[in-house]
Design a protein around this motif. Structure first.
Motif, PDB file in Angstrom:
ATOM      1  N   LEU A 205       0.833  -1.198   0.000  1.00 38.34           N
ATOM      2  CA  LEU A 205       0.000   0.000   0.000  1.00 38.34           C
ATOM      3  C   LEU A 205       0.870   1.252   0.000  1.00 38.34           C
ATOM      4  O   LEU A 205       1.983   1.264   0.519  1.00 38.34           O
ATOM      5  CB  LEU A 205      -0.924   0.007   1.214  1.00 38.34           C
ATOM      6  CG  LEU A 205      -2.142  -0.913   1.115  1.00 38.34           C
ATOM      7  CD1 LEU A 205      -2.920  -0.915   2.425  1.00 38.34           C
ATOM      8  CD2 LEU A 205      -3.053  -0.505  -0.026  1.00 38.34           C
ATOM      9  N   ILE A 252     -12.276  -1.953   4.054  1.00 39.96           N
ATOM     10  CA  ILE A 252     -11.976  -2.208   2.646  1.00 39.96           C
ATOM     11  C   ILE A 252     -13.247  -1.951   1.847  1.00 39.96           C
ATOM     12  O   ILE A 252     -14.304  -2.508   2.152  1.00 39.96           O
ATOM     13  CB  ILE A 252     -11.501  -3.647   2.412  1.00 39.96           C
ATOM     14  CG1 ILE A 252     -10.238  -3.931   3.226  1.00 39.96           C
ATOM     15  CG2 ILE A 252     -11.226  -3.888   0.936  1.00 39.96           C
ATOM     16  CD1 ILE A 252      -9.744  -5.362   3.117  1.00 39.96           C
ATOM     17  N   VAL A 273      -8.772   1.303   0.731  1.00 41.16           N
ATOM     18  CA  VAL A 273      -8.462   0.950   2.115  1.00 41.16           C
ATOM     19  C   VAL A 273      -8.471   2.235   2.936  1.00 41.16           C
ATOM     20  O   VAL A 273      -7.752   3.185   2.624  1.00 41.16           O
ATOM     21  CB  VAL A 273      -7.092   0.259   2.228  1.00 41.16           C
ATOM     22  CG1 VAL A 273      -6.723   0.050   3.694  1.00 41.16           C
ATOM     23  CG2 VAL A 273      -7.099  -1.067   1.479  1.00 41.16           C
ATOM     24  N   VAL A 482      -1.616  -5.662   0.092  1.00 47.00           N
ATOM     25  CA  VAL A 482      -2.912  -6.072  -0.447  1.00 47.00           C
ATOM     26  C   VAL A 482      -2.675  -7.151  -1.498  1.00 47.00           C
ATOM     27  O   VAL A 482      -1.728  -7.061  -2.295  1.00 47.00           O
ATOM     28  CB  VAL A 482      -3.672  -4.883  -1.069  1.00 47.00           C
ATOM     29  CG1 VAL A 482      -4.821  -5.361  -1.956  1.00 47.00           C
ATOM     30  CG2 VAL A 482      -4.209  -3.969   0.024  1.00 47.00           C
ATOM     31  N   MET A 549      -6.099  -7.879   2.827  1.00 44.36           N
ATOM     32  CA  MET A 549      -5.141  -6.892   3.324  1.00 44.36           C
ATOM     33  C   MET A 549      -4.485  -7.452   4.579  1.00 44.36           C
ATOM     34  O   MET A 549      -5.148  -8.035   5.429  1.00 44.36           O
ATOM     35  CB  MET A 549      -5.830  -5.564   3.656  1.00 44.36           C
ATOM     36  CG  MET A 549      -4.899  -4.535   4.287  1.00 44.36           C
ATOM     37  SD  MET A 549      -5.792  -3.113   4.970  1.00 44.36           S
ATOM     38  CE  MET A 549      -4.458  -2.227   5.791  1.00 44.36           C
TER      39      MET A 549
END
Length: 646
Positions: A205, A252, A273, A482, A549
């Motif tokens: 991320l 999410i 996210v 992710v 995630m």
């Protein structure tokens, strides 16, 4: 008596009659479908049409039609993408229902205790309370076993990717005056990936926003940015994602629909996210160590023509904003560097000392000399380590134009010299353009568990050091990754827009020793995928994608894993039915694609970007960033057309 010749003639007559009857039936079917569509549109009278009719087996299709276009073709006077129709069967006879919410945060948690370097460690995922989750036998895409089987079955063959088409205008690089002193890294453009060969897409991320601010500086200065300066994910993440937030928990969000920028048979998937905006337990820094560049280049202007000032003046203002908003018990230490480095201020409590701290910075952090960023960082990290040894949480902030010309000038050498200490975070703030080392600043933050931002005006300093202060200082997720698993029976291929330098090996998703991304309080991160579909029919309950995630909670040292799925019925049928923030992400990404010369777009999409950005101003009237985006798109179009007018 019937002869064989008579039988043959009769067979021919029957065949002709059957063929004629079939043709009539097909013609009537087409007419009925068209009438049904027109009638449905008339009856809805502007109301969003339902994506699925689950009470029967009626075939439906994703459509893209420009608002205001009554022809139903989706075409306009410009060379926008041609529209089309994708018939599909969305009947509900696909088997047992899945209990996951479509596109919502149907999350599963895995609190493993301390992070592990073993990718296979930890118990199987358990559904959250109130969500029984699908039976693993019925939903193999959401299971770890299914994931492992998929990987092992494909380990013998490399992932297939679609050939990357040639760049627009036959050029990959764009000449730009005054760009030579700036250093940017070209990470390329992600291609389409064949889903049967590689259904998994894994990345770290990212919440960096510097690329958008840098590009804005170029455009407002009357120049197109270097192609290497444009990173799609940082354009998208600059804007508010519009996601919901709950205390202490990540959310999410999944949303998918056709867009004016993709082929009408494709969908754009938004994976969002959202970090919690309020947390009960957070690793807030007790000490902030400022490492400030005072080399001669900091006396240069920031590069923004609208608000001209020197980089050093802007850096002083930014630090003042930061100190005025920190808790009074926070300790602040200051290190400055040019040809060498020195300690300007040992860690000092802000309470009662804020004015003297700023006076010391203004008097001693003044431009002059070369740039030895290695010396400054080593000294700053030594100060941070002493604070950490006293059981204090420490964050190092580097404010610099990134131009390292003395000592170790490469990211790897600098990080090696400071030991890549995992217990101390480093975030970087870029200041000014020409000369400016974007690559150095970005990689330092990525490799040292921090974030990278860029300031060129006082208003951008307010955005980073006031509006986003909590997110800058307080991390709620470390090494966040992710992984998206696409259903190859439905999705033929996929392409991740951006994140080219944030790729993580699929098998490393559960390896908690692998460095990934960091998110602060209230941060959000958005990833966009273009999806190409197979010709097979799609049913309402078919799973398109499973999203996971995984991250480390800094305050407790535990690892958490979340999971959610998107079924076909969870997508939107039309672009007009999507949320305004979905459209904002699509517009921002397309502008970035055009500016970086992506082979998957052309200049013809820029007028569509402008049109869609103008519409967003009406949908998000209180967001000044949207108005700015529309203006930047118009500026880019003007700059791209200048050579043609000459």
């Amino acid at each position: 008596m019937t002869t064989s010749r008579d039988i043959t003639l009769r067979s021919i007559q029957w065949t002709r009659a059957a063929t004629a009857a079939l043709a009539v039936m097909l013609a009537l079917s087409v007419v009925a479908q068209a009438c049904s569509r027109d009638g449905g549109n008339d009856a809805a009278e502007g109301q969003a049409a339902p994506f699925f009719e689950e009470q029967d087996d009626t075939a439906w299709e994703w459509e893209w039609t420009r608002e205001g276009d009554d022809s139903g073709t989706g075409q306009n006077d410009s060379d926008s993408p041609a529209s089309g129709e994708w018939p599909a069967d969305y009947s509900d006879d696909s088997g047992p229902d899945q209990s996951y919410d479509n596109g919502s945060a149907s999350e599963q948690w895995l609190d493993e205790g301390p992070a592990s370097g073993n990718p296979d460690s930890g118990p199987d995922l358990e559904p959250m309370s109130g969500d029984s989750g699908p039976d693993p036998a019925e939903a193999p895409m959401a299971s770890s076993a299914g994931e492992s089987a998929t990987r092992s079955a494909q380990s013998a063959q490399p992932a297939a990717t679609s050939p990357v088409p040639p760049p627009p205008d036959g050029q990959r690089r764009r000449p730009c005056r005054n760009c030579d002193p700036d250093t940017f890294q070209d990470y390329g453009v992600n291609p389409f990936v064949d889903t049967w060969s590689d259904p998994l897409s894994t990345f770290a991320l990212d919440v960096d926003t510097a690329s958008y601010a840098v590009t804005r500086n170029f455009l407002q200065g009357g120049q197109l940015p270097p192609i290497e300066a444009v990173r799609v994910e940082e354009f998208v993440n600059y804007f508010d994602g519009g996601y919901e937030s709950v205390t202490d928990e990540f959310m999410i969000s999944l949303e998918a629909a056709p867009t004016p920028f993709t082929d009408s048979r494709d969908l754009l998937l938004r994976v969002g996210v959202q970090a919690p905006r309020r947390v009960s337990h957070a690793a807030q820094p007790d000490t902030v160590v400022l490492v400030m560049d005072r080399s001669g280049s900091m006396d240069e202007p920031t590069g923004n023509r609208n608000q001209p000032m020197s980089r050093m003046t802007l850096a002083h203002r930014a630090v003042e904003l930061l100190i005025s908003g920190l808790p009074r018990h926070t300790r602040v230490g200051v290190v400055a560097y040019e040809s060498g480095s020195s300690t300007v201020l040992e860690p000092t409590v802000i309470d009662g000392n804020a004015k003297s701290i700023m006076d010391r910075i203004r008097s001693e952090v003044v431009p002059g000399g070369s740039t030895n960023v290695e010396s400054g960082l080593v000294r700053g990290f030594d100060m941070a380590l002493a604070e950490a040894d006293a059981r204090r949480q420490v964050l190092v902030l580097l404010l610099s134009d990134g131009v390292a010309n003395v000592g170790a000038t490469r990211t790897d050498e600098i990080l090696r010299s400071i030991g890549e200490r995992a217990d101390i975070g480093l975030s970087t703030i870029g200041v000014g353009l020409g000369p400016f080392n974007d690559e150095l600043m970005e990689q330092l933050a990525n490799r040292a568990d921090g974030t990278y931002h860029y300031i060129d005006t006082p208003s951008e300093a307010v955005r980073i050091f006031v509006d986003d202060r909590d997110g800058l200082l307080t991390h709620v997720a470390r090494d966040a990754k992710v992984q998206v698993e696409f259903n190859p029976e439905l999705v033929r291929s996929y392409r991740l827009l951006g994140f080219e330098n944030r790729d993580v090996a699929d098998e490393a998703f559960r390896d908690d020793s692998v460095d990934a991304g960091e998110l602060g309080v209230g941060h959000s991160s958005t990833a966009l995928y273009e999806l190409e579909f197979n010709d097979e029919a799609v049913r309402a309950r078919d799973t398109l994608a499973t999203v996971k995630m995984r991250y480390l909670r800094p305050a407790t040292g535990t690892v958490v894993e979340l999971i959610t799925v998107l079924t076909a019925s969870g997508t939107e049928r039309r672009y007009a039915d999507t949320s305004p923030h979905f459209r904002l992400a699509a517009v921002a990404a397309e502008l970035a694609e055009v500016l970086r010369g992506s082979p998957y777009t052309t200049r013809r999409s820029l007028p569509e970007v402008i049109d869609q950005a103008d519409e967003l101003e009406g949908l998000l009237p209180r967001d000044p960033d949207v108005a700015e985006l529309a203006e930047l798109a118009r500026t880019a179009q003007d700059l791209l057309e200048r050579p043609a007018r000459r």
